[in-house]
Design a protein around this motif. Structure first.
Motif, PDB file in Angstrom:
ATOM      1  N   GLY A 193       0.708  -1.226   0.150  1.00  0.00           N
ATOM      2  CA  GLY A 193      -0.205   0.067  -0.142  1.00  0.00           C
ATOM      3  C   GLY A 193       1.046   1.405   0.048  1.00  0.00           C
ATOM      4  N   GLN A 194       2.003   1.305  -0.616  1.00  0.00           N
ATOM      5  CA  GLN A 194       2.853   2.267  -0.677  1.00  0.00           C
ATOM      6  C   GLN A 194       3.331   2.650  -2.203  1.00  0.00           C
ATOM      7  OE1 GLN A 194       6.307   1.564   1.814  1.00  0.00           O
ATOM      8  NE2 GLN A 194       5.102   1.871   3.767  1.00  0.00           N
ATOM      9  N   THR A 195       3.944   3.907  -2.258  1.00  0.00           N
ATOM     10  CA  THR A 195       4.482   4.418  -3.749  1.00  0.00           C
ATOM     11  C   THR A 195       5.672   3.487  -3.877  1.00  0.00           C
ATOM     12  OG1 THR A 195       5.644   6.157  -2.808  1.00  0.00           O
ATOM     13  CG2 THR A 195       3.413   6.610  -3.502  1.00  0.00           C
ATOM     14  N   VAL A 196       6.059   3.178  -4.927  1.00  0.00           N
ATOM     15  CA  VAL A 196       7.497   2.634  -5.208  1.00  0.00           C
ATOM     16  C   VAL A 196       8.594   3.335  -4.640  1.00  0.00           C
ATOM     17  CG1 VAL A 196       9.105   1.924  -7.020  1.00  0.00           C
ATOM     18  CG2 VAL A 196       6.634   1.686  -7.521  1.00  0.00           C
ATOM     19  N   MET A 197       8.728   4.796  -4.510  1.00  0.00           N
ATOM     20  CA  MET A 197       9.769   5.183  -4.222  1.00  0.00           C
ATOM     21  C   MET A 197       9.820   5.527  -2.751  1.00  0.00           C
ATOM     22  SD  MET A 197      12.149   7.763  -4.907  1.00  0.00           S
ATOM     23  CE  MET A 197      11.747   8.554  -6.429  1.00  0.00           C
ATOM     24  N   LYS A 198       8.631   5.627  -2.067  1.00  0.00           N
ATOM     25  CA  LYS A 198       8.670   5.428  -0.424  1.00  0.00           C
ATOM     26  C   LYS A 198       9.048   4.002   0.101  1.00  0.00           C
ATOM     27  CE  LYS A 198       5.787   6.407   3.499  1.00  0.00           C
ATOM     28  NZ  LYS A 198       4.534   6.531   4.101  1.00  0.00           N
ATOM     29  N   ASP A 199       8.331   3.154  -0.762  1.00  0.00           N
ATOM     30  CA  ASP A 199       8.883   1.719  -0.528  1.00  0.00           C
ATOM     31  C   ASP A 199      10.250   1.224  -0.547  1.00  0.00           C
ATOM     32  OD1 ASP A 199       7.668  -1.122   0.638  1.00  0.00           O
ATOM     33  OD2 ASP A 199       8.389  -1.556  -1.526  1.00  0.00           O
TER      34      ASP A 199
END
Length: 143
Positions: A68-74
């Motif tokens: 449930g996160q963005t690629v950048m954040k994850d």
């Protein structure tokens, strides 16, 4: 490396910078005005790296979506960042690619011409083609 410092961003930038260096030098060496490397070999190198980068992004995006996160954040700010380890074959391939580029460039200098480096470019290029293709296949079958 002397201080054993590692960062998530650095773990992504290091292999990416290798790819940028190898691909830009390969492209320059395949330019029609110099033609130090055959276009098919440069195409193979480009294709492998594009497939690997695309595959890594796909894995990262699937993992991020599942969390449930963005690629950048994850990828960059996660407690457990995505880790894709380079295999020994892939590391050897990088060394061979850089060796080929150095040999092709050195073969064109008049100071080194008597050492017969031109004759080494063809066989080294063939070896690079084999290891490039083999490392692509290896990443395709890795879990």
């Amino acid at each position: 490396r002397n201080f054993d410092q590692k960062s998530v961003v650095g773990s992504y930038l290091d292999p990416l910078s290798d790819k940028i260096l190898i691909n830009s030098l390969s492209l320059a060496c395949a330019a029609p005005s110099v033609a130090l490397l055959p276009a098919w070999l440069v195409g193979l190198i480009f294709a492998r790296d594009a497939i690997l980068i695309g595959g890594a992004y796909r894995v990262a995006s699937q993992r991020a979506e599942g969390r449930g996160q963005t690629v950048m954040k994850d990828t960059l700010f996660s407690d457990a960042p995505l880790a894709i380890k380079a295999s020994p074959l892939s590391k050897a391939n990088t060394v061979l690619q850089l060796s080929l580029l150095a040999t092709a460039l050195a073969a064109q200098t008049t100071a080194l011409a008597p050492y017969g480096l031109c004759a080494a470019v063809g066989p080294l290029g063939n070896l690079v083609a084999v290891t490039t293709f083999a490392s692509l296949l290896e990443y395709g079958v890795r879990p």
